[in-house]
Structures are given as C-alpha cells and as structure tokens.
Design an enzyme around this catalytic site. Structure first.
Site, mmCIF file in Angstrom:
data_model
loop_
_atom_site.group_PDB
_atom_site.id
_atom_site.type_symbol
_atom_site.label_atom_id
_atom_site.label_comp_id
_atom_site.label_asym_id
_atom_site.label_seq_id
_atom_site.Cartn_x
_atom_site.Cartn_y
_atom_site.Cartn_z
ATOM 1 N NE ARG A 120 -2.752 0.611 3.415
ATOM 2 C CZ ARG A 120 -2.173 0.770 4.355
ATOM 3 N NH1 ARG A 120 -1.178 1.718 4.644
ATOM 4 N NH2 ARG A 120 -2.302 -0.095 5.670
ATOM 5 C CE LYS A 135 -12.454 7.682 -18.484
ATOM 6 N NZ LYS A 135 -12.315 8.235 -17.563
HETATM 7 C C1 LIG Z 1 -11.818 14.230 -17.397
HETATM 8 C C2 LIG Z 1 -12.126 13.348 -16.409
HETATM 9 N N1 LIG Z 1 -11.476 13.173 -15.058
HETATM 10 C C3 LIG Z 1 -11.611 12.374 -14.002
HETATM 11 C C4 LIG Z 1 -12.172 11.193 -14.520
HETATM 12 C C5 LIG Z 1 -12.663 10.280 -13.224
HETATM 13 O O1 LIG Z 1 -11.608 9.174 -13.524
HETATM 14 P P1 LIG Z 1 -11.867 7.534 -13.236
HETATM 15 O O2 LIG Z 1 -13.165 7.130 -14.086
HETATM 16 O O3 LIG Z 1 -10.614 6.888 -13.582
HETATM 17 O O4 LIG Z 1 -12.110 7.493 -11.549
HETATM 18 C C6 LIG Z 1 -12.948 10.986 -15.547
HETATM 19 C C7 LIG Z 1 -13.714 9.811 -15.848
HETATM 20 O O5 LIG Z 1 -14.488 9.717 -16.864
HETATM 21 C C8 LIG Z 1 -12.858 12.091 -16.732
HETATM 22 O O6 LIG Z 1 -13.449 11.893 -17.688
#
Ligand SMILES: Cc1ncc(COP(=O)(O)O)c(C=O)c1O
Length: 392
Positions: free
Chosen positions: A46, A196
């Site tokens: 962790r 992403k």
């Molecule tokens: C621009 C943006 N920031 C943060 C997040 C949050 O990320 P996660 O889904 O990995 O928790 C997202 C999720 O779609 C996003 O599009």
C-alpha cells in the site's frame, strides 16, 4: 530524449537480475526485511510497490516533473488532492464544464464537509476574479473539458490564481502529456484519469496526481498511503505497457477526431460540433497556443429529439455505446443520461450541456470506417426528421 522515446525508455531499464526486457510484475503485498525496520525501500505494497514506483517515475517524466502518485481511479486521485487542500471553510473555483464525477465529489462530498464550491466560467476574466478571494485554495480546470471540449487559457488562469496564492490543478485526461504540458503553463498539480488515454485499452481503472513542488506533493503522497486507494501491481504493469504506444495512439486518435469533426460540421442534422481543431471553435486560438495537437475527442449536438439521439447512439457499428473514452476501440456516449447524469437537469441547462449532445471517443480504427458509421446514423436521423416534418 523525445516524447515517444521517453514513453519507452524513461525509468524503464531491463530488469537487472535476469535481463528481462519487460519489467516483472511485483505481485506482492509485503517484503522481507533484513532487520526490523531495515528494508530495501519497500515495506508494504500500500505504501510502495516496485511496479507502481516504476509507473509513477514514467508518468512524472512524461509530465516533466519529479513527483507522481498513482491511485486506484481518477476519482481516488481527485479525492486525495481535494482532501489535502480543501478544509471546511476553504474555497475552490472550478470551470462550468467538468466531468460529472468531479461535480459530484465536490458537491456531494466536499461541500457537505464545509468546503465552498464556486463554479464559474473561468474563461471570463471578470467572473474568475470575482470568484477568487483569500479563502480560495484551489482553482480546478479541465482542459479540454468533458464533454464540450472547451479549452481554457491555463497560463492566464494560473497567473490570476497565483495572485491569490491558490494552487492550480489541471485535469489533463483529455489532452494527455503528449498534447499538453500543464506544468509549463503554470499548473501546480496535474490529475489524470489514467483509465483513459494513458492506459489506452479500456481494460483498467486508474488515476494519477502529479506535482511540481515536493511541498505540494507531500500531503497527496501521504494520503495515497494513509487512505489506501492504490492500484494493483498488475494494473500498473498494464499501464506501463499501454504508455509505450501513447504517441502513436494519440496521433491516430487526433487524426480520426479531425476527420470526424470535418464530416459532422457540414451535415444538415448536426446543430453544433465541439472540436478545438475546427477554426470555428471559440477557443481554437488558445488550443493552438497551448496544445501541440487538438486531442482525440469530438462532441456534437444532433438537430433532433432525445429519441433520435438514443436511436443514434444505440445503433452504431464501430462506436460501442459506453461510458469512458480514450481506448483503441471507439466509444460514444450520451452525457445527459450517462457520464453527466449526476448533474441535475437544471444545472446542465445552465452550463449549456444539451440533452442532444453526443460525445465521441474515436479509437484507432481507420477513419473511413468511423466516418461512414457516423454518417449512416446521421442519415437515419435526417430521415426521421423529414418524416416528422411531413406528419406535422
Ligand atoms: C476528465 C475526467 N477526469 C476524471 C475522471 C475520473 O476518472 P476515473 O473514472 O478513472 O475515476 C474522468 C472519468 O471519466 C474524466 O473523464
């Protein structure tokens, strides 16, 4: 070293013991110590793990700083930043167009703990200035934004925030460090949904928080261990693998997005296209100045009913209907009912998020197939509209 070389070589030597070109996955929870408290830099996974540490070093290199902490999701990374810097009574200024989960964590978690959320059009100098005050601790920008792909002038906003001693957080998920280097533009903290483009294959959930200064980073790093929202070594290894093709993927995503934006822009059932690469985009000049490309996302408003939108998004051949973005396989979504459903309808209307907006995440397929798939859907929508006109 150039960017693509760094994605492959930065902090990624062959494994010293065996010469393995690909780093091993340190799938371990703990480490044998030589004597109590005497270990080789790792005591519990962790707190630290060699696979995660390698990923953190690569991400820090790509964003041009020394400090990165990887989390189990983008929202876990956001939570650590907000927990570190937003105490009861503190204020945060945030742009109008933000990911629904960011809106939710601010309005449902941190506001309930006494933080003040000031959501304003940060592109408007007067609105930004009137929202900033001595209690402002953070100015939070997504750029480009999700889902309307607004681009904010990070340098100008950082200068205004710093004049009030507020830290600037940039969510660099959409641009990635390949197209945008927020620290060079004045950001203090960069946050990512690694889920992403960075990981890039729609096969894991992960986040990252990075900082320029060690003093800014330390409270975040402390919370990574203290609250424990860390990713598995396997997921870190998958991201290391995905990152090696980041440049190639981003180039293809951007080419596809540009071809799609161009095809949509002239179609009669498309009311409005959101893509910063189009000269008609209101922030095109800012995007040209602060990004080295326009990114891989395109959104558009269909000139039709919500039923037409539902039909369109549910029947594409190459764009799967799903949340998320940034993978090699194309995705599309209907933000009002999906990613941004946590924003109440009246708030969505206030910020200009139309119920007929469709968000596209073109993957790495060939652009001809993607454009043809979308045009086929638009023709169905056009026929439906013509039939409605005849009935009326
Ligand atoms: C621009 C943006 N920031 C943060 C997040 C949050 O990320 P996660 O889904 O990995 O928790 C997202 C999720 O779609 C996003 O599009």
């Amino acid at each position: 070293m150039e960017f693509s070389t760094r994605t492959i070589h930065a902090a990624q030597p062959s494994e010293p013991e065996t010469g393995s070109l690909v780093p091993p996955i340190f799938q371990t929870s703990t480490y044998e110590q030589d004597a109590p408290g005497c270990h080789r830099g790792f005591d519990y996974s962790r707190t630290n793990n060699p696979t995660r540490a390698r990923l953190e070093a690569v991400l820090a290199d790509l964003e041009g700083v020394q400090h990165a902490a990887v989390f189990a999701s983008g929202l876990a990374a956001e939570h650590a930043i907000l927990q570190a810097y937003l105490k009861p009574g503190d204020e945060i200024v945030i742009g109008l167009d933000v990911y629904g989960g960011t809106y939710r964590i601010l309005n449902r978690v941190f506001q309930a703990q006494g933080a003040v959320i000031r959501q304003v059009d940060v592109a408007e100098r007067a609105a930004l200035e009137s929202a900033l005050n001595s209690r402002t601790k953070l100015v939070w920008l997504e750029s480009p934004t999700n889902p309307r792909l607004q681009v904010y002038d990070i340098s100008a906003i950082s200068a205004a925030a710093h004049a009030h001693r507020a830290l600037v957080v940039v969510d660099n998920t959409f641009a990635t460090p390949y197209f945008q280097q927020p620290f060079q533009l004045g950001a203090d903290i960069v946050v990512h949904s690694v889920t992403k483009y960075l990981a890039g294959h729609s096969d894991l959930i992960q986040g990252a928080a990075l900082a320029k200064d060690v003093a800014v980073f330390e409270p975040i790093k402390f919370l990574q261990n203290a609250t424990g929202g860390v990713p598995s070594p396997f997921d870190c290894w998958l991201t290391l693998r995905g990152l090696k093709t980041l440049e190639l993927r981003m180039q293809r995503h951007a080419e596809n997005a540009a071809a799609i934006a161009e095809a949509l822009a002239t179609h009669p059932v498309v009311k409005r296209v959101y893509f910063p690469g189009l000269p008609s985009h209101p922030n095109h000049d800012v995007a040209r100045r602060q990004m080295s490309g326009f990114g891989g996302m395109v959104s558009f408003e269909l000139d039709g009913t919500v039923d037409n939108v539902v039909e369109f998004v549910s029947s594409r051949r190459f764009f799967a209907l799903g949340e998320s973005l940034g993978g090699v396989k194309s995705l599309l979504c209907h933000p009002a009912r999906m990613t941004h459903a946590s924003i109440p309808p009246e708030e969505r209307a206030k910020i200009g998020l139309s119920d007929t907006l469709i968000r596209l995440s073109p993957g790495c397929e060939h652009r001809k197939d993607l454009v043809a798939d979308l045009v086929a859907g638009l023709e169905v929508a056009q026929r439906a509209r013509e039939a409605q006109v005849v009935r009326a």
